[in-house]
Design a protein around this motif. Structure first.
Motif, short mmCIF file in Angstrom:
data_model
loop_
_atom_site.label_atom_id
_atom_site.label_comp_id
_atom_site.label_asym_id
_atom_site.label_seq_id
_atom_site.Cartn_x
_atom_site.Cartn_y
_atom_site.Cartn_z
N SER A 13 6.31 5.50 1.89
CA SER A 13 5.17 5.81 1.01
C SER A 13 3.89 6.08 1.80
O SER A 13 2.79 5.76 1.36
CB SER A 13 4.93 4.67 0.00
OG SER A 13 6.07 4.47 -0.80
N GLY A 14 4.05 6.65 3.01
CA GLY A 14 2.90 7.05 3.80
C GLY A 14 2.21 5.94 4.56
O GLY A 14 1.16 6.15 5.17
N THR A 15 2.76 4.72 4.54
CA THR A 15 2.17 3.60 5.27
C THR A 15 3.21 2.96 6.18
O THR A 15 4.41 3.08 5.94
CB THR A 15 1.60 2.53 4.32
OG1 THR A 15 2.68 1.98 3.54
CG2 THR A 15 0.56 3.13 3.37
N ILE A 26 0.49 5.89 -0.01
CA ILE A 26 -0.29 7.12 -0.08
C ILE A 26 0.43 8.03 -1.06
O ILE A 26 1.54 8.50 -0.79
CB ILE A 26 -0.42 7.81 1.29
CG1 ILE A 26 -1.00 6.84 2.33
CG2 ILE A 26 -1.27 9.05 1.17
CD1 ILE A 26 -2.40 6.38 2.03
N GLU A 82 0.84 -1.19 0.00
CA GLU A 82 0.00 0.00 0.00
C GLU A 82 0.87 1.24 0.00
O GLU A 82 2.01 1.22 0.46
CB GLU A 82 -0.92 0.02 1.23
CG GLU A 82 -1.84 -1.19 1.32
CD GLU A 82 -2.68 -1.18 2.58
OE1 GLU A 82 -3.39 -0.17 2.79
OE2 GLU A 82 -2.63 -2.16 3.33
N THR A 91 8.09 2.79 8.10
CA THR A 91 7.16 3.65 7.37
C THR A 91 7.78 4.12 6.07
O THR A 91 8.89 4.65 6.05
CB THR A 91 6.78 4.88 8.23
OG1 THR A 91 6.15 4.43 9.44
CG2 THR A 91 5.81 5.78 7.48
N LYS A 96 -3.79 10.07 -2.08
CA LYS A 96 -4.66 8.97 -2.51
C LYS A 96 -4.10 7.63 -2.05
O LYS A 96 -2.91 7.36 -2.21
CB LYS A 96 -4.80 8.99 -4.04
CG LYS A 96 -5.80 7.96 -4.57
CD LYS A 96 -5.94 8.07 -6.08
CE LYS A 96 -6.95 7.07 -6.62
NZ LYS A 96 -7.08 7.15 -8.10
N HIS A 97 -4.96 6.79 -1.48
CA HIS A 97 -4.54 5.47 -1.00
C HIS A 97 -4.49 4.49 -2.17
O HIS A 97 -5.50 4.26 -2.85
CB HIS A 97 -5.52 4.96 0.07
CG HIS A 97 -5.15 3.63 0.63
ND1 HIS A 97 -5.89 2.49 0.39
CD2 HIS A 97 -4.10 3.23 1.41
CE1 HIS A 97 -5.32 1.46 1.00
NE2 HIS A 97 -4.24 1.89 1.62
N VAL A 113 -3.42 0.59 -3.56
CA VAL A 113 -3.08 -0.80 -3.27
C VAL A 113 -2.45 -1.39 -4.52
O VAL A 113 -3.06 -1.42 -5.59
CB VAL A 113 -4.33 -1.62 -2.87
CG1 VAL A 113 -3.95 -3.08 -2.62
CG2 VAL A 113 -4.99 -1.03 -1.63
#
Length: 200
Positions: A75-77, A50, A48, A73, A54-55, A57
């Motif tokens: 890419s924002g995940t 961000i 995943e 952490t 925008k999220h 998958v």
């Protein structure tokens, strides 16, 4: 008797970093064994990210393992590290013996075919520290791995064979981007292990 090649491995980067390509460090039969085991034993999940709020998958799958329940952490995940499998510990030992580096974690990626890749990026997250060493072992389909200098924009690529080992260290992440370009030619899957050190 020294079972490993202790000859000095040359730097394939022209400047501003160090990338050592060791070539195949595993026999073809060994590489196939690990490929099959990793497919079956790793807790693969679609990755995943961000991107611009925008999220996303991805089709590509990933997994995160380590000495402890490290949080990673990017890419924002955030991922929490799983407990090492037997095969991952074997591969970590082999990687450390060849490179002389010590690692406490591993990010794995599963690319089902050439239509899945990785865009330009640097592994420069704060949790990895500055001028970190990252070792990459590849299994399955042979894929092109590319580098691009952040300022000069100079690019070059290396083909990563199954059972091969590549080490990025020094100032590489500060000055260079890397990517796994997509290609419609590759129909087979590739598994990539990137051994890292989370700074505590």
């Amino acid at each position: 008797m020294d079972l490993f090649n202790t000859e000095k491995i040359s730097n394939i980067l022209p400047y501003d970093g160090i990338v050592n390509y060791y070539g195949k460090v595993l026999k073809l039969s060994e590489a196939k064994h690990f490929y099959d085991c990793l497919l079956q034993t790793i807790e693969w999940k679609n990755d995943e990210a961000i991107i611009f709020g925008k999220h996303i998958v991805t089709k590509r799958k990933a997994a995160w393992y380590g000495d402890s329940n490290y949080a990673y952490t990017y890419s924002g995940t955030t991922k929490q590290a799983l407990v090492w499998t037997k095969e991952l510990l074997e591969l970590k030992k082999i990687t450390q013996q060849h490179t002389g580096e010590t690692f406490n974690s591993c990010l794995l990626n599963l690319y089902h075919d050439g239509n899945e890749g990785m865009s330009w990026h640097s592994d420069d997250e704060t949790s990895l520290g500055i001028n970190t060493a990252i070792a990459s072992i590849s299994f399955g389909a042979e894929r092109k791995f590319s580098f691009k200098h952040k300022k000069s924009k100079q690019t070059f690529s290396v083909m990563l064979e199954t059972g091969s080992l590549l080490l990025m260290k020094g100032a590489t992440q500060s000055h260079w981007l890397h990517a796994l370009p997509k290609t419609s030619i590759i129909k087979k899957a590739r598994i990539n292990l990137t051994f890292r050190t989370i700074v505590l």
